[in-house]
Each structure stands twice: as structure tokens, then as C-alpha cells.
Design an enzyme around this catalytic site. Structure first.
Site, short mmCIF file in Angstrom:
data_model
loop_
_atom_site.label_atom_id
_atom_site.label_comp_id
_atom_site.label_asym_id
_atom_site.label_seq_id
_atom_site.Cartn_x
_atom_site.Cartn_y
_atom_site.Cartn_z
N TRP A 127 0.86 -1.18 0.00
CA TRP A 127 0.00 0.00 0.00
C TRP A 127 0.90 1.24 0.00
O TRP A 127 1.78 1.37 0.86
CB TRP A 127 -0.89 -0.02 1.25
N LYS A 243 -13.28 -1.13 6.68
CA LYS A 243 -13.83 -1.99 5.63
C LYS A 243 -14.85 -2.98 6.17
O LYS A 243 -15.98 -3.04 5.69
CB LYS A 243 -12.70 -2.74 4.91
#
Length: 394
Positions: A127, A243
Site C-alpha cells: 500500500w 472496511k
């Protein structure tokens, strides 16, 4: 003073979002931004979260601070969710943070406080914000091979060869599940091999687990993290609720420090709480309160897990549909890896030129390294993406 500042490079994903927004074409597909979306392109509030919020609205009597480490019950619930009964509670220090990014930042600062000379080994790719924060803090980073673009699988031999260069006291950053950006995960045998190497060298594992429940289920997705936490002398864990609870804007995360020597727990807790005070003092509580409500109420928890299962299975179905459509159009199974990946992301193995051609010719937006958000697809857009990929020579 301000004129001495340097212009910062814009975030590529945010630039992609803006370009998508400004594209006037009536049919366009956004596969870039890393946010879960349903088949209608919406990021819904999960049913259990909505009910918890309604309950808390009735119960809440004060907006005063909680404490520097956040609500202890939130920590207990999150430790239970991620680590289960694999480690004793008195061996885990924990602080609530503004999202998983806040947990990562606090973890990197803790590393810097404890061992200024430590290097942090990071998967290639990873990421991008991992690298951005590490650079900002001036922490030396070393990349290790992780992804094989030719096969779409983990390059485990290359990974282990590179991790053999780790020194005692260095930190190895691992993705707990649903690797971002590739979608390719370690299996448990590979996790154990990594653990054995780190213990042999005396390196410290740090796990970023941002998608628990999005891969193979809550328990299955935590197995690697639990193996590391029970096997290594010390483990840092940064987790996000954005999430799996769908509370992106509530900025809810947690940092844990696990030590097999429980006498070090209070020392770690003291320093982590100190970092919260230096950075933002008291962490936000609203999202943490919702998570706590959901996890401690049997009915809410069951409903949350059922909806999370539906989300995960929906993404797995989209993966299989895309792999099948690409096989039909190409006459080969070279894209079969898409169905084997887990989580929201896959890296398709396209060149940056092919990615740009797909955007220009087909209004399909993805990150330049061909990472796509599977959740950005639906039954209608899967054939459009597959057709575009074949047309650009994928």
C-alpha cells in the site's frame, strides 16, 4: 515561512478519482478507489452498524473524552476479534487510533522510539501510504520481493531470499490477509516459514490487517496473524474497522503490541498512550463505540457477520465471473489467478500503457500498476472490463 515549503506530489489515487469524476462519458467504471461498493455503486451503512448507532443515540449521555488509549471495552472486543484466545489479554497493549492509518503511524513512531536504527522491510508492492509515512518519519525502508506478475501469485522463494537479509531488531511489515494491492496471500505453511526465519534472526513482525472478513471469513483471515502473535516474542498489529464494518468516515482503528513477556505489556502501554497524547490526545470514540456495540450484542454480531459474509461472497463471485469471461474471450486460463486472489484488490498484470489505453478507449479507471478494486464491478461491467483487457492485448 510558508514560501520555504516544497510542493508535495499529489496522491495518484485521489487524482484518479478526480479524473473519473470529470469524465463526461455516460458509461464509465471506477476500479481505482479502495472503498467497498455494492452492485449499485454505493457504500452502504451495514444493518448492524445502523442499529447500533440508533441504540447509542438513545443511550449516550455525554460527549466528554473517554481516555488517552480509547475505550477499554473497544480494545477488548477488537483483540478478541483479531487474536481470539490465541494470546492472553494481559500480554497485549492497545490504543484506539483514527483509522488503520493512525494505527500504522503510531506503530512506526513506536518503532522509532524503541529502536531508531531499525530498518522496516516492506513488500514489493505494498500500500503506497506505508512507504509515504515511513519516508516522512525518516525510517529506512527495504523492499522484499512479494508478487510474481507473470503468475499472479506470491513469489515466495524471492520473498524468503530477501528476508534472509533482515538483521536482528529490524521490523518486517506483513499484510494479515487480502494483500493490498495484489490480492495474493501467504498460506499457513508459508506463514510458518516466515515466522521461523524471523525468530531465527531476531526480527520483529508488524502486521497490517485492514480487511479481516473480506477474504475467506473472519476466523480464516486471522489465522496468519494469530500464528505470528503466538509464535514470535513481540508482534505489532495495526488494524482497521473501515472496511469490515463499513465505517470509513468514522476513522476507527487500533494498534496492538503483543509480547510473550507479559511484564513488558505495561511498558508498551505507557509508551503507546504517550504517543496518542503527542499526536491527537484522545482518539475519536463514535466509530469505536459502534464496533463495541456490534461485537458485544449477540444479535447485532450475528447480523453483522451475515452481511459481511454476503459482501465477501459477492466479491468472490465477481472474481470468478471475471476469470471465466477472460478465459472465454482469450481461450486460455492465464487470468485464473484472479479467482484465487482474496479481498477487494487484484493486480491484473497489465502495463501502464495498457491501463491508460483502457481508460482512454473504454472509460475504465484503474491504478497505473493495474490494481483493480473488484468491488467496483457488477454483473454488467465484468464483460466490459474483460473485453477491454483483451482488446488492449492483455
Amino acid at each position: 515561512m510558508l514560501n520555504a515549503l516544497n510542493e508535495q506530489s499529489p496522491d495518484k489515487i485521489l487524482m484518479l478519482m478526480q479524473a473519473f469524476k470529470e469524465d463526461p462519458r455516460p458509461v464509465k467504471i471506477d476500479l481505482g478507489v479502495g472503498v467497498y461498493k455494492n452492485a449499485n455503486g454505493q457504500t452502504p451503512i451495514m444493518r448492524a452498524v445502523k442499529k447500533a448507532e440508533q441504540q447509542w443515540w438513545e443511550e449516550e449521555t455525554s460527549k466528554s473524552y473517554v481516555n488517552l488509549a480509547g475505550d477499554p471495552e473497544f480494545s477488548d472486543m477488537m483483540i478478541g476479534l483479531i487474536l481470539g484466545s490465541s494470546v492472553a489479554r494481559n500480554s497485549v497493549a492497545a490504543i484506539a487510533t483514527p483509522g488503520g492509518t493512525g494505527a500504522l503511524r503510531q506503530a512506526f513512531e513506536l518503532i522509532q522510539m524503541a529502536s531508531p536504527e531499525a530498518k522496516v522491510f516492506v513488500s514489493d508492492p505494498t500500500w503506497p501510504n506505508h512507504l509515504s509515512i515511513l519516508r516522512h518519519l525518516g525510517i529506512e525502508t527495504v523492499s522484499y520481493r512479494y508478487f510474481d506478475s507473470a503468475t499472479g501469485a506470491v513469489n515466495f522463494d524471492g520473498m524468503m531470499q530477501d528476508l534472509a537479509k533482515v538483521s536482528k531488531g529490524d521490523v518486517v511489515l506483513l499484510h494479515g490477509c487480502c494483500h493490498n494491492p495484489t490480492g495474493a496471500n501467504l498460506n499457513l505453511t508459508e506463514w510458518q516459514t516466515v515466522v521461523d526465519l524471523l525468530n531465527e534472526i531476531g526480527a520483529v513482525p508488524m502486521i497490517d490487517i485492514a480487511y479481516q472478513g473480506f477474504g475467506d471469513g473472519l476466523e480464516a483471515d486471522a489465522k496468519g496473524t494469530r500464528l505470528v502473535a503466538t509464535s514470535c516474542p513481540e508482534t505489532l498489529i495495526a488494524a482497521s474497522c473501515s472496511k469490515n464494518f463499513g465505517i470509513y468516515r468514522e476513522r476507527t482503528g487500533i494498534l496492538m503490541a503483543v509480547s510473550q513477556d507479559s511484564s513488558l505489556r505495561n511498558l508498551a502501554q505507557s509508551n503507546m498512550t504517550h504517543l496518542n497524547r503527542q499526536n491527537y490526545s484522545f482518539p475519536p470514540d463514535h466509530g469505536a463505540r459502534l464496533v463495541t456495540h456490534v461485537l458485544r450484542d449477540d444479535d447485532l454480531r450475528a447480523d453483522w457477520q451475515a452481511e459481511l459474509d454476503d459482501i465477501r461472497n459477492g466479491m468472490l463471485t465477481l472474481r470468478q465471473q471475471l476469470a471465466d469471461e477472460l478465459q472465454r474471450l482469450s481461450g486460455s486460463n492465464r487470468f485464473g489467478f484472479i479467482a484465487q486472489h482474496r479481498g477487494m484488490f487484484s493486480r491484473l498484470g497489465l502495463s501502464s500503457a495498457q491501463v491508460e489505453q483502457i481508460r482512454a478507449d473504454h472509460a475504465i479507471y484503474m491504478v497505473g500498476d493495474s490494481r483493480i478494486n473488484i468491488a467496483g464491478l457488477n454483473d454488467e461491467s465484468v464483460p466490459l472490463l474483460a473485453d477491454a483487457m483483451i482488446k488492449v492485448g492483455a
